[in-house]
Design a protein around this motif. Sequence first.
Motif, PDB file in Angstrom:
ATOM      1  N   VAL A  33      76.890  88.890  28.161  1.00 14.67           N
ATOM      2  CA  VAL A  33      77.689  87.688  28.393  1.00 14.67           C
ATOM      3  C   VAL A  33      77.305  87.083  29.734  1.00 14.67           C
ATOM      4  O   VAL A  33      77.365  87.756  30.770  1.00 14.67           O
ATOM      5  CB  VAL A  33      79.199  87.992  28.368  1.00 14.67           C
ATOM      6  CG1 VAL A  33      80.003  86.725  28.647  1.00 14.67           C
ATOM      7  CG2 VAL A  33      79.599  88.584  27.028  1.00 14.67           C
ATOM      8  N   THR A  34      76.912  85.808  29.721  1.00 16.55           N
ATOM      9  CA  THR A  34      76.629  85.079  30.957  1.00 16.55           C
ATOM     10  C   THR A  34      77.787  84.138  31.264  1.00 16.55           C
ATOM     11  O   THR A  34      78.660  83.914  30.434  1.00 16.55           O
ATOM     12  CB  THR A  34      75.326  84.270  30.826  1.00 16.55           C
ATOM     13  OG1 THR A  34      75.519  83.211  29.864  1.00 16.55           O
ATOM     14  CG2 THR A  34      74.167  85.150  30.373  1.00 16.55           C
ATOM     15  N   GLY A  35      77.772  83.572  32.462  1.00 13.66           N
ATOM     16  CA  GLY A  35      78.767  82.564  32.818  1.00 13.66           C
ATOM     17  C   GLY A  35      80.160  83.085  33.071  1.00 13.66           C
ATOM     18  O   GLY A  35      81.125  82.322  33.020  1.00 13.66           O
ATOM     19  N   THR A  36      80.314  84.366  33.397  1.00 14.67           N
ATOM     20  CA  THR A  36      81.653  84.928  33.554  1.00 14.67           C
ATOM     21  C   THR A  36      82.314  84.544  34.870  1.00 14.67           C
ATOM     22  O   THR A  36      83.517  84.746  35.029  1.00 14.67           O
ATOM     23  CB  THR A  36      81.624  86.466  33.461  1.00 14.67           C
ATOM     24  OG1 THR A  36      80.707  86.968  34.432  1.00 14.67           O
ATOM     25  CG2 THR A  36      81.207  86.913  32.071  1.00 14.67           C
ATOM     26  N   THR A  37      81.547  84.015  35.804  1.00 20.36           N
ATOM     27  CA  THR A  37      82.149  83.586  37.067  1.00 20.36           C
ATOM     28  C   THR A  37      82.262  82.067  37.127  1.00 20.36           C
ATOM     29  O   THR A  37      82.529  81.506  38.188  1.00 20.36           O
ATOM     30  CB  THR A  37      81.342  84.095  38.276  1.00 20.36           C
ATOM     31  OG1 THR A  37      79.991  83.651  38.171  1.00 20.36           O
ATOM     32  CG2 THR A  37      81.370  85.610  38.335  1.00 20.36           C
TER      33      THR A  37
END
Length: 373
Positions: A33-37
């Motif tokens: 999963v990318t974009g978690t921040t």
Amino acid sequence: MRPASRQWLRPSVRPLRGEQTSVDTSTSPPVLVTGTTGRHGSTGAHVAARLRSEGRQVRVLARRHSERTKQLQAMGAEVVTGDLHRRETITHALDGVRLAYFTYPIDAGVVSAAANYAAAVQESGAEVRTVVLSMGPAHPAHLSDRGKDQWLAEEILRWAGLDVLVLRVAAAFHENLHVLHGPSVRERRVIRNCFGDARVSWINGKDAGELAVSALLHPERFDGPVCYPPGADEASHADIAAMITDATGRPVRFEDIDRTGWRQDLLDLAATDPTGVINADMADHISAVGWSIRDRGPTRPADREEVRRLIGHEPVSLGEFIARSRDAFLDGGTAAETDGAGGTQDVQDSTATMQASRTGSQNTSAGVGAAGR
């Protein structure tokens, strides 16, 4: 180059409640999963938390450790440091991965990020099915340069022969109202932009995340490899001003301005925005989107029933969102303290929110029938 496949049609992961599967989620490969921040809509963090609530193993790619990643680790997610602009870190993060979520903020660099990601997947030699959270303006002829860049990034993934399902969500996030208009509503009781009287399609950031979760776990629900999930509601900004007036008890009006004027308003806001969500790229992009919708209308009309079918539960309505976050529009309120604004509380709330939504949808299914960055 590997031929582009339609593997996204093959249900290879755990379905939602009520459907049967032979997959052992406790030992299945991790989902990257990318974009978690991300700070706008918080879709990445929501996707990671929801996958954990479904029993999936999750690996988060983050540039640095933060309070958000600590929350995800507490839920059992594995966090690896890396960057979508550093191919070697992506290759490391992809070890053992067969399913991934790719998203990128409205900012310059998405083409490079997609190229690095595609190269890393090719280098891994694995068949990685990738769900891409995109936007309606992703088109080579769109007025927004970021829309053009997003389209090209998706083309790169497809040219590389990757197994992709692209969700060009044809709706604006509810959270835009806090970020783009919260300060002017609090200070001057006005919403100013260049959408005119156009009715805009809207979706909650968490429901956009739910679309991605559904696409990861239930690709058969989507027409792909590129599809346009709709928003759940339609409303003009004059309608929204009236809704905020009702929620807060303070009169709020809508003021129509041209694209150049709104872009300048956004650049002025960026200079004082503590969240960092507003920047020059966002100002250029959203003012171009507003001008385009004013001229041509939304990419796709809202369709609440379709959103419900895709995510498997009742979506959050625009009215609910405004009522629940009314304090963001009152003196002393900020977007950061409201629902969906990107704080660590969003990670903690994702599973509880989903459980409540499922309960509500089950309670109403007899009346309405079972089951839009």
